[in-house]
Design an enzyme around this catalytic site. Structure first.
Site, PDB file in Angstrom:
ATOM      1  N   CYS A 251      16.294  -5.448  13.183  1.00 37.54           N
ATOM      2  CA  CYS A 251      17.685  -5.774  13.510  1.00 37.54           C
ATOM      3  C   CYS A 251      18.521  -4.503  13.678  1.00 37.54           C
ATOM      4  O   CYS A 251      18.341  -3.774  14.649  1.00 37.54           O
ATOM      5  CB  CYS A 251      18.264  -6.715  12.450  1.00 37.54           C
ATOM      6  SG  CYS A 251      19.741  -7.597  12.995  1.00 37.54           S
TER       7      CYS A 251
ATOM      8  N   HIS B  98      14.190 -11.181  11.566  1.00 35.48           N
ATOM      9  CA  HIS B  98      14.074 -11.154  10.112  1.00 35.48           C
ATOM     10  C   HIS B  98      12.983 -12.147   9.703  1.00 35.48           C
ATOM     11  O   HIS B  98      12.899 -13.245  10.249  1.00 35.48           O
ATOM     12  CB  HIS B  98      15.390 -11.572   9.452  1.00 35.48           C
ATOM     13  CG  HIS B  98      16.497 -10.600   9.649  1.00 35.48           C
ATOM     14  ND1 HIS B  98      16.546  -9.390   9.003  1.00 35.48           N
ATOM     15  CD2 HIS B  98      17.610 -10.664  10.429  1.00 35.48           C
ATOM     16  CE1 HIS B  98      17.645  -8.743   9.357  1.00 35.48           C
ATOM     17  NE2 HIS B  98      18.306  -9.492  10.229  1.00 35.48           N
TER      18      HIS B  98
END
Length: 504
Positions: A330, A443
């Protein structure tokens, strides 16, 4: 309507979240339907539900313990600190905006109806709702606008058990002092206390327990020993960050940035016997890891600046030149690119900043936040680190404000095939030509053990070591067994019958 009970604490990190999870599993084992609830959570660790809504991870693992699907109503208000005394405010899974603490303090009163609605919805659908407070329940300067502790207990008309942490010292004073600061109505709600994280012989504590009960006029429902059962921590005040590398075959280092989020992405590595993890704090240098991970962050540009000022950027590039595997998740993925642009000042007043430059990518921060669950298939297999990865199925969730475009010198990592239960077909992530720098928005990608174990075995092969199979076949199965262990442990050390009596 179902029964309810609320665990509040004398401070943050006294173990409320884990105790709530344990009670959820106990009640489930006893044949009840049960749901967790935390009215307001402040954390950088968050999760995306099947509906694409954002919630705190603590209520996710509590829902797992209850064997139900997590939904945003279990954590109707989530605050994600973004620096400068501001937080991103998320209500029922959607971003409301960013507020300074002073503005949010006034805004809280507008949330009372939301809390009533979400709690009553759960309370009408489940036999038991196990509620969790936030921080200390005796912040007398904030009591007039409290929606986290006694204020929420009043909304729900819930009995309260207060948890104190003996490991940090002063547990008798903290429990007695907390009771002293409560008004008479609040004291009447308190039906017992729990002394948590005890180390030593309980016999030595008995006199103190009796004296405490005489002072506070409520029973000590249990003295719970410290345990290393592998359950997620709610926030970053955790012992895992203090761990140093032990002797093992594969060493992983993770840069602990100031706004690091979703450190639960890396819990899976603790189940692998040949792996050791070190979190690299400010002022510390990188070692000689087999894998370096730059994690997700709530403030990418600020944390990139931190990496530069701390001298880590040159060390990251040095590891790259040595051919070590570097993985960005991310915000970490965004940092590894060439440029980060912020035309709408989503992240900061800086409109453009150079990235670390190990991936030929460019990220532009957008006003709208991407929140989604996805399923994907790995499509690249271009280096010794990525052998046997092509075709591996992975799952994860995305939480980010940026859009990243790939240049000619990178390839995509995976093909997204499902997004919020809808069939899709587009590529995601980036891999450099050498195959040793990987970035992804997913994630939870490491939770797929076949994917993670393949990477670890590729490193073992590179080091001249034989392959190992994971003793954990499924991370979800592993966690489920840990919840059962936790339930057995709490049954031994808590008066569960008394807790059933207290619930109403």
């Amino acid at each position: 309507m179902g029964k309810k009970i609320m665990l509040q604490g004398t401070a943050s990190n006294v173990g409320k979240s884990v105790l709530v999870a344990g009670l959820c599993r106990i009640f489930k084992q006893d044949g009840y339907t049960v749901a967790p609830f935390k009215s307001q959570n402040m954390a950088l660790n968050s999760f995306i539900t099947k509906e694409g809504l954002e919630m705190g991870r603590a209520q996710v693992f509590q829902a797992e313990a209850a064997k139900i699907e997590p939904i945003a109503d279990m954590n109707p208000v989530l605050l994600k600190p973004s620096g400068n005394n501001k937080s991103q405010v998320i209500v029922r899974g959607k971003v409301v905006g960013e507020m300074p603490s002073s503005k949010y303090h006034d805004y809280k009163l507008e949330l009372v109806d939301v809390l009533k609605e979400t709690f009553n919805s759960l309370n009408s659908r489940y036999d038991i709702v196990v509620m969790e407070g936030a921080g200390s329940n005796a912040e007398i300067n904030l009591k007039d606008r409290d929606i986290s502790n006694m204020g929420m207990a009043e909304i729900a008309d819930a009995p309260v058990i207060i948890v104190g942490d003996i490991d940090r010292g002063g547990v008798f004073a903290s429990l007695a002092g907390t009771m002293l600061l409560l008004n008479e109505d609040e004291k009447r709600r308190v039906k017992g206390v729990i002394i948590n994280k005890f180390r030593g012989k309980k016999e030595l504590l008995q006199d103190g327990v009796k004296m405490l009960e005489d002072i506070i006029k409520v029973p000590v429902i249990g003295v719970v020993p410290y345990t290393d059962i592998k359950i997620e921590d709610e926030d970053s005040v955790t012992t895992r960050f203090k761990k140093k590398m032990n002797k093992s075959d594969i060493h992983i280092e993770i840069i602990r940035t100031p706004h690091m989020s979703n450190f639960t992405d890396f819990n899976i590595f603790e189940t692998q016997e040949d792996v050791s993890i070190r979190y690299v704090d400010y002022g510390e240098s990188l070692g000689n890891p087999d894998i370096l991970i730059i994690p997700g962050t709530k403030s990418t540009i600020d944390d990139l600046t931190y990496i530069r000022k701390s001298g880590l950027e040159s060390q990251i590039k040095n590891l790259h030149s040595q051919g070590k595997l570097i993985f960005g998740i991310c915000g970490g993925y965004q940092m590894l690119g060439k440029k980060l642009k912020d035309p709408y000042h989503v992240e900061s007043e800086i409109e453009e900043v150079d990235g670390i430059g190990l991936l030929d990518t460019e990220t532009t921060f957008e006003k709208e936040k991407t929140t989604t669950q996805v399923e994907a298939t790995i499509v690249e297999c271009i280096s010794e680190y990525m052998n046997n990865l092509k075709g591996k199925k992975v799952k994860g969730y995305e939480i980010h404000m940026g859009i990243t475009k790939r240049g000619n010198d990178v390839r995509s990592l995976d093909l997204i095939t499902k997004k919020l239960d809808k069939e899709v077909n587009y590529t995601e992530g980036s891999v450099n030509k050498e195959g040793n720098v990987i970035g992804t928005y997913l994630h939870g990608i490491f939770d797929e053990i076949s994917f993670t174990r393949a990477i670890l075995n590729n490193i073992r092969k590179k080091k001249g070591l034989g392959e190992l199979e994971s003793k954990v076949n499924s991370f979800n199965e592993f966690k489920d067994k840990e919840y059962d262990k936790l339930a057995d442990f709490l049954r031994e050390h808590l008066d569960i019958e008394k807790i059933y009596e207290i619930m109403k």
